[in-house]
Write an enzyme that holds these catalytic residues in place. Structure first.
Site, PDB file in Angstrom:
ATOM      1  N   ASP A  80       0.829  -1.208   0.000  1.00  0.00           N
ATOM      2  CA  ASP A  80       0.000   0.000   0.000  1.00  0.00           C
ATOM      3  C   ASP A  80       0.871   1.269   0.000  1.00  0.00           C
ATOM      4  OD1 ASP A  80      -2.517   1.080  -0.049  1.00  0.00           O
ATOM      5  OD2 ASP A  80      -2.890   0.899   2.105  1.00  0.00           O
ATOM      6  N   GLU A 134      -2.019   6.590  -8.417  1.00  0.00           N
ATOM      7  CA  GLU A 134      -2.965   7.479  -7.719  1.00  0.00           C
ATOM      8  C   GLU A 134      -2.911   8.886  -8.272  1.00  0.00           C
ATOM      9  OE1 GLU A 134      -2.448   5.735  -3.245  1.00  0.00           O
ATOM     10  OE2 GLU A 134      -3.616   7.530  -3.650  1.00  0.00           O
ATOM     11  N   GLY A 182      -8.141   8.670   6.659  1.00  0.00           N
ATOM     12  CA  GLY A 182      -8.282   8.993   8.069  1.00  0.00           C
ATOM     13  C   GLY A 182      -9.692   9.427   8.431  1.00  0.00           C
ATOM     14  N   HIS A 215      -9.963   4.632  -2.036  1.00  0.00           N
ATOM     15  CA  HIS A 215      -9.169   4.711  -0.801  1.00  0.00           C
ATOM     16  C   HIS A 215      -9.949   5.481   0.255  1.00  0.00           C
ATOM     17  CE1 HIS A 215      -5.080   3.257  -1.912  1.00  0.00           C
ATOM     18  NE2 HIS A 215      -5.653   3.307  -3.103  1.00  0.00           N
ATOM     19  N   GLY A 216      -9.452   5.408   1.488  1.00  0.00           N
ATOM     20  CA  GLY A 216     -10.041   6.219   2.561  1.00  0.00           C
ATOM     21  C   GLY A 216     -11.461   5.791   2.906  1.00  0.00           C
ATOM     22  N   ASN A 239      -8.854   1.240   6.683  1.00  0.00           N
ATOM     23  CA  ASN A 239      -7.768   1.064   7.647  1.00  0.00           C
ATOM     24  C   ASN A 239      -8.079   1.721   9.002  1.00  0.00           C
ATOM     25  OD1 ASN A 239      -5.387   0.464   8.893  1.00  0.00           O
ATOM     26  ND2 ASN A 239      -4.061   1.618   7.527  1.00  0.00           N
TER      27      ASN A 239
HETATM   28  O1  G3H Z   1      -4.793   2.695   1.871  1.00  0.00           O
HETATM   29  C1  G3H Z   1      -5.453   2.737   2.926  1.00  0.00           C
HETATM   30  C2  G3H Z   1      -6.794   3.290   2.922  1.00  0.00           C
HETATM   31  O2  G3H Z   1      -7.042   4.124   1.873  1.00  0.00           O
HETATM   32  C3  G3H Z   1      -7.440   3.498   4.215  1.00  0.00           C
HETATM   33  O3  G3H Z   1      -8.100   4.722   4.428  1.00  0.00           O
HETATM   34  O4  G3H Z   1      -7.846   4.802   6.879  1.00  0.00           O
HETATM   35  O5  G3H Z   1      -9.493   6.254   5.753  1.00  0.00           O
HETATM   36  O6  G3H Z   1      -9.863   3.805   5.887  1.00  0.00           O
HETATM   37  P1  G3H Z   1      -8.855   4.909   5.819  1.00  0.00           P
HETATM   38 ZN    ZN Z   2      -5.134   4.583   0.817  1.00  0.00          ZN
END
Ligand code: G3H
Ligand code: ZN
Length: 288
Positions: A80, A134, A182, A215-216, A239
């Site tokens: 990642d 990205e 995040g 992502h995110g 994450n």
């Molecule tokens: O690559 C990791 C993710 O994009 C996690 O994002 O922490 O907001 O879930 P997140």
């Molecule tokens: Zn990410």
């Protein structure tokens, strides 16, 4: 064993998404595998540069291989947010299935240049490794943050996506579509949710005609997730929610018995907490 590309192509055709979850230790890893096996779904596990410094690059690959060998299970490993070509090469040599070369903090032109270099280096080690690129800034860390980082909120345009994909020949694209890495404290409490630009996702998919990653994922509105997947997102990363569950589980495990010293007993609630998060996200991402 089915390849990651095949798993993603099937998911794309069925308009479902494959869940991608990060781990730093055996608590997270075992919880992700247990939840995926309960649901009988393929799963991606990811280690960022920081996470793989902690797990070890080859050690993370060995964990995944052990699960594949023992259960013949479709689990795939992603490097990642990789920022250097040397780290991308190390992951390719260790047997990772996907590598995300993240040049999103660079200028658009420099991002294209560096991503092309990374692809060349990775594919010369193993042409089967999928490379994700990205574009668009969505913040850097899977953490609980005070405010939205500067520059976050801009959307990738369909033209940029098409140009980037054609110039680099990436296998997978991660665009900025209202997502952010995040969670704000208000998101952790559930008062605020991340909202996605579904129309833009559909426009980018139509223009770039490529597998795409969202992502995110932590703290995102459930209905937006469903619609984003129908509009063209085939991988979804989560994450921060996992990290929060891990921490709360560890705290509960420590509080349960101040005299307990066996890590595998103390850490049991953390495994369960992470498993709950992964299970519920996998259910959502695979719903038809
Ligand atoms: O690559 C990791 C993710 O994009 C996690 O994002 O922490 O907001 O879930 P997140
Ligand atoms: Zn990410």
């Amino acid at each position: 064993m089915i390849s990651l590309r095949e798993v993603l192509k099937r998911a794309e055709a069925e308009k479902v998404a494959v869940g991608h979850f990060n781990f730093s230790d055996l608590v997270g890893f075992n919880a992700i595998i247990a939840a995926a096996r309960d649901k009988k779904l393929p799963v991606m596990v990811g280690v960022s540069e920081g996470e793989r410094e902690f797990t070890g690059v080859r050690q993370a690959a060995a964990l995944v291989k052990a699960v594949r060998d023992e259960y013949d299970y479709p689990i795939f490993l992603n490097a990642d947010h990789t920022h250097s070509i040397a780290k991308a090469e190390a992951a390719a040599k260790a047997g990772f299935d996907e590598i995300i070369f993240d040049g999103s903090a660079l200028s658009f032109e420099e991002n294209i240049k560096q991503t092309k270099k990374a692809i060349e280096a990775i594919k010369s080690i193993n042409p089967a490794v999928l490379v994700e690129g990205e574009i668009g800034w969505i913040g850097a860390s899977s953490a609980v943050i005070d405010k939205v980082p500067e520059g976050v909120g801009g959307l990738t345009t369909p033209d940029e996506a098409k140009q980037f994909v054609e110039a680099t020949k990436v296998d997978v694209l991660a665009p900025a579509v209202g997502n952010m890495h995040g969670m704000l404290a208000s998101m952790v409490h559930g008062d605020v949710q991340k909202r996605l630009n579904i129309e833009r996702i559909a426009e980018i998919k139509a223009a770039a005609k490529i597998l795409m990653t969202l992502h995110g994922g932590s703290g995102t509105n459930d209905d937006d997730f469903r619609r984003a997947i129908k509009a063209g997102m085939t991988i979804v990363h989560v994450n921060t929610e996992i990290r929060i569950a891990w921490r709360r589980g560890v705290e509960a495990g420590l509080a349960a018995d101040p005299n307990e010293v066996a890590p595998y007993k103390i850490l049991k609630p953390a495994v369960e907490a992470v498993k709950d998060v992964v299970r519920s996200r996998l259910e959502l991402f695979s719903s038809r």
